[in-house]
Scaffold this motif. Structure first.
Motif, PDB file in Angstrom:
ATOM      1  N   ILE A 165       0.862  -1.177   0.000  1.00  0.00           N
ATOM      2  CA  ILE A 165       0.000   0.000   0.000  1.00  0.00           C
ATOM      3  C   ILE A 165       0.901   1.230   0.000  1.00  0.00           C
ATOM      4  O   ILE A 165       2.088   1.141   0.353  1.00  0.00           O
ATOM      5  CB  ILE A 165      -0.954   0.028   1.212  1.00  0.00           C
ATOM      6  CG1 ILE A 165      -0.130   0.096   2.521  1.00  0.00           C
ATOM      7  CG2 ILE A 165      -1.878  -1.155   1.221  1.00  0.00           C
ATOM      8  CD1 ILE A 165      -1.000   0.314   3.746  1.00  0.00           C
ATOM      9  N   GLN A 166       0.369   2.375  -0.411  1.00  0.00           N
ATOM     10  CA  GLN A 166       1.159   3.601  -0.427  1.00  0.00           C
ATOM     11  C   GLN A 166       0.295   4.785  -0.009  1.00  0.00           C
ATOM     12  O   GLN A 166      -0.933   4.752  -0.130  1.00  0.00           O
ATOM     13  CB  GLN A 166       1.736   3.841  -1.820  1.00  0.00           C
ATOM     14  CG  GLN A 166       0.687   4.240  -2.850  1.00  0.00           C
ATOM     15  CD  GLN A 166       1.310   4.749  -4.131  1.00  0.00           C
ATOM     16  OE1 GLN A 166       2.500   4.957  -4.187  1.00  0.00           O
ATOM     17  NE2 GLN A 166       0.497   4.964  -5.141  1.00  0.00           N
ATOM     18  N   LYS A 167       0.977   5.841   0.440  1.00  0.00           N
ATOM     19  CA  LYS A 167       0.297   7.083   0.806  1.00  0.00           C
ATOM     20  C   LYS A 167       1.267   8.220   0.522  1.00  0.00           C
ATOM     21  O   LYS A 167       2.428   8.168   0.918  1.00  0.00           O
ATOM     22  CB  LYS A 167      -0.117   7.065   2.285  1.00  0.00           C
ATOM     23  CG  LYS A 167      -1.047   8.203   2.660  1.00  0.00           C
ATOM     24  CD  LYS A 167      -1.591   8.027   4.050  1.00  0.00           C
ATOM     25  CE  LYS A 167      -2.588   9.113   4.427  1.00  0.00           C
ATOM     26  NZ  LYS A 167      -3.763   9.101   3.554  1.00  0.00           N
ATOM     27  N   GLN A 168       0.780   9.228  -0.142  1.00  0.00           N
ATOM     28  CA  GLN A 168       1.636  10.348  -0.539  1.00  0.00           C
ATOM     29  C   GLN A 168       1.457  11.512   0.422  1.00  0.00           C
ATOM     30  O   GLN A 168       0.339  11.873   0.794  1.00  0.00           O
ATOM     31  CB  GLN A 168       1.316  10.781  -1.964  1.00  0.00           C
ATOM     32  CG  GLN A 168       2.344  11.730  -2.559  1.00  0.00           C
ATOM     33  CD  GLN A 168       2.115  11.946  -4.037  1.00  0.00           C
ATOM     34  OE1 GLN A 168       0.991  11.824  -4.510  1.00  0.00           O
ATOM     35  NE2 GLN A 168       3.165  12.272  -4.770  1.00  0.00           N
ATOM     36  N   SER A 169       2.600  12.093   0.834  1.00  0.00           N
ATOM     37  CA  SER A 169       2.582  13.241   1.739  1.00  0.00           C
ATOM     38  C   SER A 169       2.271  14.510   0.957  1.00  0.00           C
ATOM     39  O   SER A 169       2.898  14.805  -0.064  1.00  0.00           O
ATOM     40  CB  SER A 169       3.944  13.371   2.437  1.00  0.00           C
ATOM     41  OG  SER A 169       4.003  14.551   3.196  1.00  0.00           O
ATOM     42  N   GLU A 170       1.285  15.255   1.425  1.00  0.00           N
ATOM     43  CA  GLU A 170       0.915  16.500   0.758  1.00  0.00           C
ATOM     44  C   GLU A 170       1.975  17.576   0.949  1.00  0.00           C
ATOM     45  O   GLU A 170       2.170  18.437   0.086  1.00  0.00           O
ATOM     46  CB  GLU A 170      -0.430  17.005   1.301  1.00  0.00           C
ATOM     47  CG  GLU A 170      -1.586  16.062   1.012  1.00  0.00           C
ATOM     48  CD  GLU A 170      -2.898  16.582   1.561  1.00  0.00           C
ATOM     49  OE1 GLU A 170      -3.928  15.912   1.354  1.00  0.00           O
ATOM     50  OE2 GLU A 170      -2.900  17.662   2.199  1.00  0.00           O
ATOM     51  N   ALA A 171       2.691  17.531   2.069  1.00  0.00           N
ATOM     52  CA  ALA A 171       3.683  18.576   2.353  1.00  0.00           C
ATOM     53  C   ALA A 171       4.936  18.412   1.513  1.00  0.00           C
ATOM     54  O   ALA A 171       5.530  19.386   1.077  1.00  0.00           O
ATOM     55  CB  ALA A 171       4.032  18.564   3.844  1.00  0.00           C
ATOM     56  N   THR A 172       5.358  17.203   1.309  1.00  0.00           N
ATOM     57  CA  THR A 172       6.629  16.947   0.642  1.00  0.00           C
ATOM     58  C   THR A 172       6.483  16.357  -0.752  1.00  0.00           C
ATOM     59  O   THR A 172       7.404  16.458  -1.558  1.00  0.00           O
ATOM     60  CB  THR A 172       7.483  15.980   1.484  1.00  0.00           C
ATOM     61  OG1 THR A 172       6.775  14.725   1.598  1.00  0.00           O
ATOM     62  CG2 THR A 172       7.733  16.543   2.867  1.00  0.00           C
ATOM     63  N   GLY A 173       5.371  15.715  -1.049  1.00  0.00           N
ATOM     64  CA  GLY A 173       5.226  15.006  -2.318  1.00  0.00           C
ATOM     65  C   GLY A 173       5.901  13.651  -2.307  1.00  0.00           C
ATOM     66  O   GLY A 173       5.965  12.970  -3.331  1.00  0.00           O
ATOM     67  N   TRP A 174       6.437  13.247  -1.143  1.00  0.00           N
ATOM     68  CA  TRP A 174       7.074  11.941  -1.024  1.00  0.00           C
ATOM     69  C   TRP A 174       6.016  10.851  -0.912  1.00  0.00           C
ATOM     70  O   TRP A 174       4.862  11.095  -0.553  1.00  0.00           O
ATOM     71  CB  TRP A 174       7.992  11.886   0.183  1.00  0.00           C
ATOM     72  CG  TRP A 174       9.134  12.879   0.102  1.00  0.00           C
ATOM     73  CD1 TRP A 174       9.533  13.590  -0.985  1.00  0.00           C
ATOM     74  CD2 TRP A 174       9.999  13.262   1.182  1.00  0.00           C
ATOM     75  NE1 TRP A 174      10.584  14.388  -0.682  1.00  0.00           N
ATOM     76  CE2 TRP A 174      10.915  14.211   0.656  1.00  0.00           C
ATOM     77  CE3 TRP A 174      10.105  12.910   2.511  1.00  0.00           C
ATOM     78  CZ2 TRP A 174      11.904  14.784   1.418  1.00  0.00           C
ATOM     79  CZ3 TRP A 174      11.096  13.474   3.285  1.00  0.00           C
ATOM     80  CH2 TRP A 174      11.987  14.406   2.744  1.00  0.00           C
ATOM     81  N   THR A 175       6.457   9.613  -1.202  1.00  0.00           N
ATOM     82  CA  THR A 175       5.554   8.466  -1.165  1.00  0.00           C
ATOM     83  C   THR A 175       5.979   7.528  -0.045  1.00  0.00           C
ATOM     84  O   THR A 175       7.144   7.123   0.037  1.00  0.00           O
ATOM     85  CB  THR A 175       5.577   7.710  -2.499  1.00  0.00           C
ATOM     86  OG1 THR A 175       5.193   8.588  -3.552  1.00  0.00           O
ATOM     87  CG2 THR A 175       4.613   6.524  -2.464  1.00  0.00           C
TER      88      THR A 175
END
Length: 590
Positions: A251-261
């Motif tokens: 599963i994955q989730k992307q950080s809104e602050a950094t754009g990292w996954t």
């Protein structure tokens, strides 16, 4: 009765038995387990994955917020604001002020964990901290600087440091509070990769593995069991993936602050901890299905083997005398047809036994005639041998050598017809030499000849009787058609192509015009000579044998001739080709 036999087949009996077993087992297992297991696995997996994702995302946001707060404090500190305000007003910052600023920044670094260094730049990209003349454009690309300017003082996460892959950098622009938040410089923070570890060691051993990747897919943090390609991992989101022999759900989730996954691998074994219910159900169903399968198998085997055993008894009785037919006792179609086929085979075998007996008698007679036919070549060789010794006793050495050449010539052509038709060039040259000796005696002073051969070429394998027809053709159409004495030269040498040998037969006869030469090439391409003309049979045969024996490895015969200038016939063959040649002593040399 015929309608009953049509449906009472062995295939239908086996199909019916297995179908009953499979329906009972699958219906029992599926009906009992589908509802409970599907709900159990669905709830367990959803609850665990959601909880893990929420916890990991919250922890990552907390770490990012700490860095954001720290850099904001440094950017808004009184010292930083004052010095950058003077710089914007045109007053250069002195070295003493830079040292003072460095002490101020070090205080923030001392109270923060995971921060390797803080770097301060002016609006024109000059570095104030550390105390050197490095420029911001030498650390990051202008594209990222433009992105920082667009964020109006918010922290922009760059990702892995291009100059130091062991760290992560983030940049924010510094705004002057007392000057309407005008742009005055940049603050870069360099953070250790270990700062982003999101799971404790005890959690990693029992449950999920986590990995953090920046915008370009580079790994910032990962505790996966082995190195994993981030692109492959992110392409299997929500699916099962196997790493080092263990299955995981990705599963994955992307950080809104950094754009990292943030990628999380949850072991399938942990997700399916409640699978014991399914295991018990499968065991019970397997036992029941096994018992039913055993019962039906015993019934089917009895139905199948009883008529077959009767047929086996009839076959065993055939060993003690004449083959006899078996009575038909089964109503099953396949067994009925098998019995009919056996009875027909018995009839055919009895007829074949009689035919084979007659053929053996005929073969014995044929072998006797073949043995008698073998006496003729031996008689010829023995007679030539007697001529040789008689001529030796009378001192006729020249005639004796001719007899020896004739004996070797016949022996080379007649004997060993059942063996491999491949010989060496040395054997062919010796055979051609014997033929030239005999022809020189017949033509007296009209024929002179010589053989020029490299010693290394004598071991090259060739088809038997390949050169002698060319020598014969040179004498017949070359020397004999010439007024006065003539010469035949047989030359064997290394070809210009590496790994090939060139064989040349040359005469100084009358030669051929271009029309005759084109005719020879035409009949060689056709592969046969018309009965009306009949010229060039030897060359056509040699051409065909070259093509058949060497395939595309040879270009066939090459003929060069001019009117009154003689004729040269040559060909090239590979040094290693054809049958395996044993390099033993030449058994054909007389």
């Amino acid at each position: 009765m015929s309608k009953f036999l049509r449906f009472n087949t062995l295939r239908n009996q086996i199909l019916l038995g297995f179908m009953l077993v499979m329906i009972i087992v699958l219906a029992s297992v599926g009906f009992f387990t589908f509802g409970q297991v599907s709900v159990l696995l669905s709830n367990n997996a959803e609850k665990h994955i959601q909880q893990t994702a929420v916890q990991a995302t919250g922890k990552l946001d907390a770490l990012l917020q700490q860095i954001n707060t720290l850099t904001a404090q440094v950017a808004m500190s009184a010292t930083t604001q004052r010095l950058l305000s003077e710089e914007m007003a045109g007053v250069p910052i002195s070295f003493t002020d830079r040292q003072l600023l460095q002490q101020e920044v070090r205080k923030y670094e001392a109270y923060a964990t995971g921060i390797r260094s803080l770097e301060l730049y002016t609006a024109d990209y000059r570095r104030l901290l550390p105390l050197d003349d490095f420029r911001l454009t030498e650390r990051v690309s202008s594209e990222w600087i433009d992105r920082v300017d667009e964020q109006m003082g918010r922290l922009v996460w760059f990702g892995l440091d291009p100059q130091n892959p062991d760290g992560v950098i983030a940049i924010r622009s510094i705004r002057l509070i007392d000057q309407s938040f005008s742009h005055a410089g940049y603050l870069m923070v360099h953070i250790e990769k270990s700062y982003f570890e999101l799971a404790e060691a005890t959690e990693r051993e029992m449950r999920e593995s986590m990995g953090l990747f920046d915008q370009s897919g580079k790994t910032i943090f990962s505790d996966f069991p082995q190195e994993v390609d981030s692109r492959m991992l992110l392409s299997h989101v929500g699916e099962s993936i196997t790493i080092d022999g263990t299955s995981y759900i990705a599963i994955q989730k992307q950080s809104e602050a950094t754009g990292w996954t943030l990628a999380i691998l949850t072991p399938m074994s942990y997700v399916t901890e409640g699978i014991s219910v399914l295991r018990t159900t499968i065991l019970v169903s397997g036992v029941v299905g096994g018992l039913l399968f055993l019962i039906f198998t015993l019934i089917l085997s009895t139905m199948i083997t009883r008529p077959i055993l009767n047929l086996i008894k009839a076959m065993r009785g055939a060993r003690f005398g004449t083959l006899k037919t078996s009575p038909i006792t089964s109503t099953t179609m396949e067994i009925h047809e098998l019995n009919n086929s056996y009875n027909q085979m018995v009839v055919d075998l009895n007829e074949l036994i009689e035919v084979v007996y007659e053929k053996e008698i005929l073969q014995s007679r044929t072998e006797l005639k073949a043995l008698q036919a073998q006496i003729n070549p031996h008689f010829l060789f023995n007679t030539l041998e007697a001529f040789y010794w008689e001529l030796e006793d009378k001192g006729e050495e020249e005639l004796a050598q001719i007899v020896v050449a004739m004996s070797g010539l016949f022996r080379y052509v007649i004997t060993k017809m059942d063996e491999d038709e491949w010989v060496t060039l040395g054997d062919e040259l010796d055979h051609a030499e014997r033929y030239l000796k005999i022809m020189a005696m017949r033509m007296m002073d009209r024929l002179s000849w010589r053989i020029e051969a490299d010693e290394d070429c004598r071991r090259v394998p060739v088809p038997k009787l390949l050169i002698q027809p060319l020598v014969e053709n040179a004498i017949l159409h070359g020397v004999e058609q010439r007024v006065g004495p003539g010469t035949v030269i047989l030359r064997v040498e290394q070809a210009s192509r590496p790994g090939f040998t060139r064989v040349t037969v040359q005469d100084d006869g009358p030669g051929m015009d271009q029309e005759r030469l084109r005719y020879l090439y035409a009949v060689m391409r056709k592969g046969h000579v018309s009965a009306t003309k009949g010229h060039g049979i030897g060359m056509v045969n040699v051409e065909r044998r070259l093509r058949l024996s060497f395939d595309s490895s040879t270009e066939g015969l090459e003929i060069k001739s001019e009117k009154g200038q003689g004729t040269t016939v040559s060909f090239e063959i590979p040094n290693e080709y054809g049958s395996d040649m044993s390099h033993e002593d030449d058994t054909y040399r007389g």
